[in-house]
Design a protein around this motif. Sequence first.
Motif, short mmCIF file in Angstrom:
data_model
loop_
_atom_site.label_atom_id
_atom_site.label_comp_id
_atom_site.label_asym_id
_atom_site.label_seq_id
_atom_site.Cartn_x
_atom_site.Cartn_y
_atom_site.Cartn_z
N ILE A 67 16.78 -13.73 80.10
CA ILE A 67 17.31 -12.79 79.13
C ILE A 67 17.04 -12.76 77.74
CG2 ILE A 67 18.87 -13.66 77.24
CD1 ILE A 67 19.87 -15.93 78.51
N LYS A 68 14.93 -13.41 78.50
CA LYS A 68 14.39 -11.92 77.13
C LYS A 68 13.79 -10.85 77.34
CE LYS A 68 12.59 -15.51 73.68
NZ LYS A 68 10.74 -16.51 73.91
N ASN A 69 13.39 -10.97 79.18
CA ASN A 69 13.46 -9.78 79.88
C ASN A 69 14.00 -8.82 80.45
OD1 ASN A 69 10.31 -10.86 79.14
ND2 ASN A 69 10.85 -12.09 81.27
N ASP A 70 15.17 -9.22 80.17
CA ASP A 70 16.33 -8.29 80.35
C ASP A 70 16.17 -7.06 79.55
OD1 ASP A 70 18.67 -6.81 81.61
OD2 ASP A 70 19.58 -8.73 82.06
N ILE A 73 19.19 -5.66 77.40
CA ILE A 73 19.73 -6.42 76.41
C ILE A 73 18.60 -5.97 75.05
CG2 ILE A 73 19.23 -8.42 75.26
CD1 ILE A 73 20.78 -10.05 77.48
N GLN A 74 19.61 -5.11 74.15
CA GLN A 74 19.05 -4.18 73.32
C GLN A 74 18.75 -5.00 71.84
OE1 GLN A 74 16.23 -1.88 73.57
NE2 GLN A 74 16.51 -1.71 76.15
N ILE A 75 17.96 -5.45 71.24
CA ILE A 75 18.34 -6.99 69.97
C ILE A 75 18.08 -5.56 68.70
CG2 ILE A 75 17.54 -8.87 69.05
CD1 ILE A 75 17.66 -10.21 71.70
N PRO A 76 18.72 -5.80 68.00
CA PRO A 76 18.15 -4.57 66.69
C PRO A 76 18.32 -5.52 65.82
CG PRO A 76 20.95 -4.97 67.17
CD PRO A 76 19.90 -5.64 68.24
N ILE A 77 16.69 -5.22 65.29
CA ILE A 77 15.92 -5.90 64.00
C ILE A 77 16.75 -5.68 62.50
CG2 ILE A 77 13.80 -6.85 63.81
CD1 ILE A 77 14.93 -7.89 65.94
N ALA A 78 16.85 -6.41 62.20
CA ALA A 78 16.96 -5.79 60.90
C ALA A 78 15.64 -6.29 59.64
CB ALA A 78 18.73 -6.07 60.02
N ASN A 79 16.01 -5.24 58.05
CA ASN A 79 15.27 -6.03 57.35
C ASN A 79 14.19 -7.36 57.11
OD1 ASN A 79 13.55 -3.62 57.56
ND2 ASN A 79 14.70 -2.09 55.75
N SER A 80 16.02 -7.37 56.76
CA SER A 80 15.69 -9.03 56.74
C SER A 80 15.48 -9.57 57.46
CB SER A 80 17.40 -9.66 56.52
OG SER A 80 18.10 -9.74 57.74
N ASP A 81 15.74 -9.77 59.09
CA ASP A 81 13.97 -10.25 59.82
C ASP A 81 12.90 -10.09 59.67
OD1 ASP A 81 17.13 -11.72 61.34
OD2 ASP A 81 17.07 -9.22 62.33
N ILE A 82 12.70 -9.14 59.01
CA ILE A 82 10.97 -8.85 59.18
C ILE A 82 10.90 -10.12 57.63
CG2 ILE A 82 9.37 -7.02 58.96
CD1 ILE A 82 11.23 -5.17 60.51
N ALA A 102 9.48 -11.18 64.51
CA ALA A 102 10.82 -10.79 64.70
C ALA A 102 11.71 -10.69 65.94
CB ALA A 102 11.31 -9.83 62.99
N ARG A 103 11.69 -9.86 66.64
CA ARG A 103 11.94 -9.34 67.67
C ARG A 103 11.91 -10.99 68.72
NH1 ARG A 103 11.21 -4.41 68.68
NH2 ARG A 103 13.17 -3.48 67.94
N SER A 104 10.71 -11.15 68.43
CA SER A 104 10.55 -12.40 69.61
C SER A 104 11.77 -13.73 69.31
CB SER A 104 9.53 -13.11 69.60
OG SER A 104 9.22 -13.78 70.23
N ARG A 105 11.77 -14.38 67.72
CA ARG A 105 12.13 -15.12 67.25
C ARG A 105 14.11 -14.62 67.66
NH1 ARG A 105 12.14 -16.19 61.05
NH2 ARG A 105 9.36 -17.13 61.93
N LYS A 106 14.14 -13.45 67.51
CA LYS A 106 15.75 -13.15 67.36
C LYS A 106 16.29 -13.01 68.73
CE LYS A 106 18.51 -10.81 65.50
NZ LYS A 106 19.73 -10.06 64.70
N SER A 107 15.25 -12.85 69.52
CA SER A 107 15.66 -12.81 71.47
C SER A 107 15.84 -13.90 71.48
CB SER A 107 14.41 -12.06 72.18
OG SER A 107 13.56 -12.71 71.46
N THR A 108 15.12 -14.80 71.06
CA THR A 108 15.20 -16.36 71.41
C THR A 108 16.38 -17.13 71.27
OG1 THR A 108 13.02 -16.99 71.57
CG2 THR A 108 13.97 -18.71 71.38
N GLU A 172 26.38 -4.30 73.15
CA GLU A 172 24.77 -4.86 73.33
C GLU A 172 24.25 -6.28 73.88
OE1 GLU A 172 22.34 -1.99 71.05
OE2 GLU A 172 23.76 0.00 72.26
N LEU A 173 24.81 -6.97 72.64
CA LEU A 173 24.13 -8.56 73.35
C LEU A 173 24.60 -9.35 73.89
CD1 LEU A 173 23.45 -8.61 68.71
CD2 LEU A 173 21.98 -8.19 70.90
#
Length: 189
Positions: A67-70, A73-82, A102-108, A172-173
């Motif tokens: 899933i992480k390498n697909d 799947i484009q995972i949007p990152i918000a400022n709150s995540d950063i 942040a992207r790694s955390r959200k994708s997990t 997308e998610l």
Amino acid sequence: MSWSKLKQQLEGFLSPALHRRVEYRAPGYRYLPDKSGICYISVDKKNVLNMSDKTNTIRWYQTELEIKNDPDIQIPIANSDIEAVRQATKGPVPEDRLIVMARSRKSTEHAKELMSAQAALVKSNFIVVANQFLTTPIEESLESEEILLNILALVDRRVGKKRILSMVEKMELKHPVVRYFYELRRDTL
């Protein structure tokens, strides 16, 4: 409720553009009462969703890493995540590294959600979920984490063109099978 009555109700809610294209099927196991939950959703006479078969044309994930390498799947990152990652690190970290973390955390998190939804779909009984769909508001079915509820809601005539077109980012998610039915519905608009 009998299968024929349930099927009739589900097909009554189908979008007019998908009326003859999408079908709900349940093979009859006359002497095996425990097999009653096995059902298929077919599109253009081709089985697209067989809840117990992972060898169909829709991609089923075996691991979270897939899933992480697909790339689909484009995972949007918000400022709150950063900002959450910045506070967790408690030190000077370059901005570009914060975005990667942040992207790694959200994708997990997303991978775990997709894997659990996929496992729930395989274990679920189509008839039980279909009855749940018929008794809950369409908004709840669209927002649900249950893959089958999402599919039934996407092909429903109560979901209009404006709502379908506004769901692009949410889709997308979602699991590939949900995205397949979303694209099928969007293409018929």
